[in-house]
Scaffold this motif. Sequence first.
Motif, PDB file in Angstrom:
ATOM      1  N   GLU A  86       2.500   1.754  -3.392  1.00 46.03           N
ATOM      2  CA  GLU A  86       1.587   2.254  -4.417  1.00 46.03           C
ATOM      3  C   GLU A  86       1.393   3.760  -4.294  1.00 46.03           C
ATOM      4  O   GLU A  86       1.376   4.479  -5.294  1.00 46.03           O
ATOM      5  N   ARG A 126      -6.363  -1.755  -1.012  1.00 41.70           N
ATOM      6  CA  ARG A 126      -7.298  -0.626  -1.101  1.00 41.70           C
ATOM      7  C   ARG A 126      -7.658  -0.065   0.272  1.00 41.70           C
ATOM      8  O   ARG A 126      -7.670   1.149   0.477  1.00 41.70           O
ATOM      9  N   GLY A 165       0.817  -1.215   0.000  1.00 44.81           N
ATOM     10  CA  GLY A 165       0.000   0.000   0.000  1.00 44.81           C
ATOM     11  C   GLY A 165       0.848   1.262   0.000  1.00 44.81           C
ATOM     12  O   GLY A 165       0.581   2.202  -0.761  1.00 44.81           O
ATOM     13  N   LEU A 205      -2.217   9.350  -7.387  1.00 44.31           N
ATOM     14  CA  LEU A 205      -2.853   8.697  -6.243  1.00 44.31           C
ATOM     15  C   LEU A 205      -2.553   9.468  -4.969  1.00 44.31           C
ATOM     16  O   LEU A 205      -3.437   9.663  -4.122  1.00 44.31           O
ATOM     17  N   ILE A 216      -6.904   3.993  -6.929  1.00 48.05           N
ATOM     18  CA  ILE A 216      -6.234   2.839  -6.334  1.00 48.05           C
ATOM     19  C   ILE A 216      -6.318   1.664  -7.290  1.00 48.05           C
ATOM     20  O   ILE A 216      -7.396   1.253  -7.699  1.00 48.05           O
ATOM     21  N   VAL A 268      -4.655   1.928   1.770  1.00 48.50           N
ATOM     22  CA  VAL A 268      -4.501   3.275   1.200  1.00 48.50           C
ATOM     23  C   VAL A 268      -5.614   4.193   1.697  1.00 48.50           C
ATOM     24  O   VAL A 268      -5.374   5.352   2.057  1.00 48.50           O
ATOM     25  N   THR A 269      -6.837   3.678   1.732  1.00 53.43           N
ATOM     26  CA  THR A 269      -7.959   4.486   2.209  1.00 53.43           C
ATOM     27  C   THR A 269      -7.771   4.891   3.668  1.00 53.43           C
ATOM     28  O   THR A 269      -8.115   6.006   4.070  1.00 53.43           O
TER      29      THR A 269
END
Length: 365
Positions: free
Chosen positions: A181, A305, A178, A188, A300, A308-309
């Motif tokens: 990314e 996911r 994460g 992002l 994403i 990252v959220t």
Amino acid sequence: MYALLFTDTGLGVWQISSLFVLWSAAGIVLEVPSGVLADVVSRRLLLIIGPLLTALGFVLWTVTPSYWAFAAGFLLWGVQGAFQSGALEALVYEELDRLGAADRYARIMGRARAAGTVAVVLAMLAAAPVFTAGGYPAIGLASVLACLASAACAAALPEHRGPRAERDRGYAATLRAGLAEVRGDRRLLGALLLVPAVTAVWGALDEYTPLLIQETGVAAATVPLLLPVIWAGVTVGGLLGGVGERATTRRLAALLGVAGLALAAGAALGHPAGVGLVAVAFCAFQVSTVAADARLQARIAGSSRATVTSLAGLGTDLAGVGTYLAYAAVAAPAGHGATFVVFAAPYLVLALTLMIKASFTSAVV
């Protein structure tokens, strides 16, 4: 009603404040770890367990009201908030994407936010007669039943996870994926930072709207009658979530600019009529919040996911705490109306920044 319960139990202001600090700290500390966990285990499972933990906390508050019972309850409530943050967004987006309906994410989440707002208002209206009929035990029972209903709703959600190899890679590997990314995709990162930039300030200001209304000179009994006007604006904003999803960067900037101006004008008016402008501002803020969340989910690409959220959620929590502290520093000498005007400024700056970015991007293309 819990603030009244604390007071009636004999807690002082500092003790009550320490409970709120514990509540916020629990959410901040657990935000990212719980997001990673949601990518490793079942997201639906976390959404089921979370409300059950909060229900346990409310049972403690009702059966053994004391400082330590309240502290334990807030800790459990903080865990529930952390479990939900990131997991819910990830589950909803990926299930919609699996059905080829990811473009409906903002519309659905907006409606969910609107339903939540309406539920809060109904709970406020129901609190007085329930308390009159059964006191704090009745309030505690109703709160526990609401948590159980939430868990039941979570259990009804569908969940189809990705390839097993991705889910079995472990906690540390999921966290690294994460973070990698986010570091590797500037767009992002920008979408992630936009979430707290849009959400944190108005989310914190919401707690002070009763004081803003009271400062207009209305009687204390009138304040609860004007608060639903603002909540109505938030509800409408949730229902318009689909509009925010389709908004370009330029239109999002314009929306935030209008919201900032409406907030400043409504607060500066110093009259009950200004509540209508504040409601317009909060409506636009809600639309912008749904739009920012939808942009993040669309950016994403990896399987982390929820991780990252949760980073966006952590940023929102930290910015919210900063807003609370700054609000106290400004409101003490200047009053609530002036403070709301001051906190409208960040949205005007954000709107200008987004407009410049949109113009620059168009020029480059």
